[in-house]
Design an enzyme around this catalytic site. Sequence first.
Site, PDB file in Angstrom:
ATOM      1  N   HIS A   1      -8.295  -0.349  -1.620  1.00  0.00           N
ATOM      2  CA  HIS A   1      -7.362   0.764  -1.104  1.00  0.00           C
ATOM      3  C   HIS A   1      -8.885   1.399  -0.220  1.00  0.00           C
ATOM      4  O   HIS A   1     -10.007   1.494  -0.579  1.00  0.00           O
ATOM      5  CB  HIS A   1      -7.144   1.767  -2.062  1.00  0.00           C
ATOM      6  CG  HIS A   1      -6.080   2.768  -1.759  1.00  0.00           C
ATOM      7  ND1 HIS A   1      -6.760   4.072  -1.256  1.00  0.00           N
ATOM      8  CD2 HIS A   1      -4.782   2.834  -1.460  1.00  0.00           C
ATOM      9  CE1 HIS A   1      -5.764   4.713  -0.973  1.00  0.00           C
ATOM     10  NE2 HIS A   1      -4.551   4.016  -1.108  1.00  0.00           N
TER      11      HIS A   1
ATOM     12  N   ASP B   1       1.157  -1.052  -3.212  1.00  0.00           N
ATOM     13  CA  ASP B   1       2.237  -2.143  -2.646  1.00  0.00           C
ATOM     14  C   ASP B   1       2.236  -3.458  -3.510  1.00  0.00           C
ATOM     15  O   ASP B   1       3.076  -4.308  -3.226  1.00  0.00           O
ATOM     16  CB  ASP B   1       1.643  -2.512  -1.257  1.00  0.00           C
ATOM     17  CG  ASP B   1       1.879  -1.238  -0.327  1.00  0.00           C
ATOM     18  OD1 ASP B   1       2.982  -0.714  -0.153  1.00  0.00           O
ATOM     19  OD2 ASP B   1       1.093  -0.899   0.600  1.00  0.00           O
TER      20      ASP B   1
HETATM   21  N1  COA Z   1      -8.446  -8.908   0.222  1.00  0.00           N
HETATM   22  C1  COA Z   1      -9.797  -9.292   0.360  1.00  0.00           C
HETATM   23  N2  COA Z   1     -10.895  -8.674   0.952  1.00  0.00           N
HETATM   24  C2  COA Z   1     -10.675  -7.472   0.966  1.00  0.00           C
HETATM   25  C3  COA Z   1      -9.221  -6.689   0.667  1.00  0.00           C
HETATM   26  C4  COA Z   1      -8.356  -7.434   0.274  1.00  0.00           C
HETATM   27  N3  COA Z   1      -7.359  -7.164   0.087  1.00  0.00           N
HETATM   28  N4  COA Z   1      -9.540  -5.418   1.052  1.00  0.00           N
HETATM   29  C5  COA Z   1     -10.842  -5.177   1.299  1.00  0.00           C
HETATM   30  N5  COA Z   1     -11.524  -6.434   1.242  1.00  0.00           N
HETATM   31  C6  COA Z   1     -12.941  -6.651   1.820  1.00  0.00           C
HETATM   32  C7  COA Z   1     -12.963  -6.612   3.026  1.00  0.00           C
HETATM   33  O1  COA Z   1     -12.989  -8.093   3.678  1.00  0.00           O
HETATM   34  C8  COA Z   1     -14.569  -6.441   3.569  1.00  0.00           C
HETATM   35  O2  COA Z   1     -15.366  -7.283   3.044  1.00  0.00           O
HETATM   36  P1  COA Z   1     -16.688  -7.427   3.885  1.00  0.00           P
HETATM   37  O3  COA Z   1     -17.502  -6.255   3.589  1.00  0.00           O
HETATM   38  O4  COA Z   1     -17.125  -8.757   3.346  1.00  0.00           O
HETATM   39  O5  COA Z   1     -16.190  -7.629   5.313  1.00  0.00           O
HETATM   40  C9  COA Z   1     -14.536  -5.239   2.324  1.00  0.00           C
HETATM   41  O6  COA Z   1     -13.692  -5.653   1.284  1.00  0.00           O
HETATM   42  C10 COA Z   1     -14.093  -3.849   2.921  1.00  0.00           C
HETATM   43  O7  COA Z   1     -12.864  -3.871   3.492  1.00  0.00           O
HETATM   44  P2  COA Z   1     -12.359  -2.798   4.561  1.00  0.00           P
HETATM   45  O8  COA Z   1     -11.129  -3.416   5.142  1.00  0.00           O
HETATM   46  O9  COA Z   1     -13.224  -2.369   5.334  1.00  0.00           O
HETATM   47  O10 COA Z   1     -12.125  -1.708   3.544  1.00  0.00           O
HETATM   48  P3  COA Z   1     -11.249  -0.318   3.638  1.00  0.00           P
HETATM   49  O11 COA Z   1     -11.713   0.439   2.727  1.00  0.00           O
HETATM   50  O12 COA Z   1     -11.064  -0.082   4.911  1.00  0.00           O
HETATM   51  O13 COA Z   1      -9.809  -1.060   3.184  1.00  0.00           O
HETATM   52  C11 COA Z   1      -7.551  -1.614   2.980  1.00  0.00           C
HETATM   53  C12 COA Z   1      -8.808  -0.546   2.577  1.00  0.00           C
HETATM   54  C13 COA Z   1      -6.386  -1.019   2.363  1.00  0.00           C
HETATM   55  C14 COA Z   1      -7.131  -1.430   4.580  1.00  0.00           C
HETATM   56  C15 COA Z   1      -7.936  -3.015   2.605  1.00  0.00           C
HETATM   57  O14 COA Z   1      -8.310  -2.946   1.294  1.00  0.00           O
HETATM   58  C16 COA Z   1      -6.892  -3.765   2.784  1.00  0.00           C
HETATM   59  O15 COA Z   1      -6.583  -4.328   4.096  1.00  0.00           O
HETATM   60  N6  COA Z   1      -6.042  -4.206   1.893  1.00  0.00           N
HETATM   61  C17 COA Z   1      -4.852  -5.283   2.184  1.00  0.00           C
HETATM   62  C18 COA Z   1      -3.868  -4.534   2.824  1.00  0.00           C
HETATM   63  C19 COA Z   1      -2.987  -3.383   1.829  1.00  0.00           C
HETATM   64  O16 COA Z   1      -2.677  -3.821   0.753  1.00  0.00           O
HETATM   65  N7  COA Z   1      -2.650  -2.066   2.462  1.00  0.00           N
HETATM   66  C20 COA Z   1      -1.821  -1.115   1.707  1.00  0.00           C
HETATM   67  C21 COA Z   1      -2.916   0.048   1.347  1.00  0.00           C
HETATM   68  S1  COA Z   1      -2.053   1.032   0.218  1.00  0.00           S
END
Ligand code: COA
Length: 393
Positions: free
Chosen positions: A279, A330
């Site tokens: 998140h 989700d």
């Molecule tokens: N599975 C695996 N790795 C994940 C991950 C996941 N669901 N979510 C984040 N990571 C990892 C990224 O690959 C990244 O790794 P790195 O630093 O080695 O590149 C790190 O964690 C940070 O990810 P990032 O996407 O930049 O973090 P964020 O705070 O912007 O992400 C989300 C928030 C929600 C976009 C992200 O966790 C995600 O894409 N989750 C899956 C989609 C989802 O469930 N969305 C609904 C949100 S309520």
Amino acid sequence: MDNAKEGAAPSTGPAQGGGTSAASAAGLRGVVAASSSIGDVNGERGELIYQGYNIHDLAAHSTFEEIVFLLWHGRLPNQQELDELKQAIGASYEVAPQVFDLMRQFPRDAEPMDTLRTTISALAFYDEHARDISRAGALRTAARLTAQFPVIVAAIERLRKGQELVAPKAELNIATNFLYMLKGEMPDEREARIFDVCLILHADHELNASTFTARVVAGTLADMYNAVTAALGALAGPLHGGANTNVMRMLLEIGEVERAEEFVKNALAQKRKIMGIGHAVYKTEDPRATHLRRFSREMGERRGETKWHEISRRIEETMHREKGMYPNVDFYSASTYYMMGIPLDLYTPIFAVSRISGWTGHILEQYANNKLIRPRAEYIGPRGLKYVPVNER
Ligand code: COA
């Protein structure tokens, strides 16, 4: 040709006029972009409040209709106010027949989120007060949208299956009505209550991507239909509302509990994200997931099919062990809805059936104290280039 290769001077520093550097605020993480009294997320403590009330308290005792009132008015309703809100919603269930005619033209295999977006946009044609964004006018539109979202989502499902539409019953609450219109039969009471709490849990989440979108559009003083249509576009993405459908697709792909751990490890090795995990704000358990995990198990037990819950548990444990990450809203909503017999691609539209309350709450708040939202970009392109005629490039 690439500008840099032409020897142009690179841009230096942030946009003229000052501001935060984009590099330090990628994705606007941690940037405060609005003042709001609607909801607050404490990512460190894993807390969510709506207008001062803890989500756990609301999930245990409240109803979605009460939450709608809370998000629009800033306080819980007394009995008379609640009755009036229910009446206003009951009176707004009727969708213009032209809208259903339009929906019948859509391709049967269209993505439900696309159908929902285009249909909600079309509702404005048949609302002569659509442009009224006074407090009273916007509240009226908010009640219409809150009533008509579930009617339209249920209609999307029935029309694509070639089934007759089921008319809503004004005396039913939104959760029960939705399940009734979707399936054409009255839902079990407990299931309807679980669904009601799912709507409570998804109602608002501060400045998430779709709510921010709604506020940006409302900030131009465009009407509520425009703001909500734009919010639907933001919600559709897999990194936002679209994640719940993808969670269930993943569970189906895994298929067996024993395969879950390996699946996760392979995905991580290939740098693929596990949907429903992680998140942007919560660094600990998303408090909404606490309830949904319970519902996922309960619905599995009710259906005699706990496999999807167990696969989810295994994924959750593996992700926590491997990456220290937690499930978001989700993750367990997917298996909960699956056990309710809801088609996968309706999960995100159902998110919208709930989130319309938060969107409209934020739009009302934006209108009440409006300032056009217009941030700056940090310009990182070249400067000082001289125009070269096309035949000389
Ligand atoms: N599975 C695996 N790795 C994940 C991950 C996941 N669901 N979510 C984040 N990571 C990892 C990224 O690959 C990244 O790794 P790195 O630093 O080695 O590149 C790190 O964690 C940070 O990810 P990032 O996407 O930049 O973090 P964020 O705070 O912007 O992400 C989300 C928030 C929600 C976009 C992200 O966790 C995600 O894409 N989750 C899956 C989609 C989802 O469930 N969305 C609904 C949100 S309520």
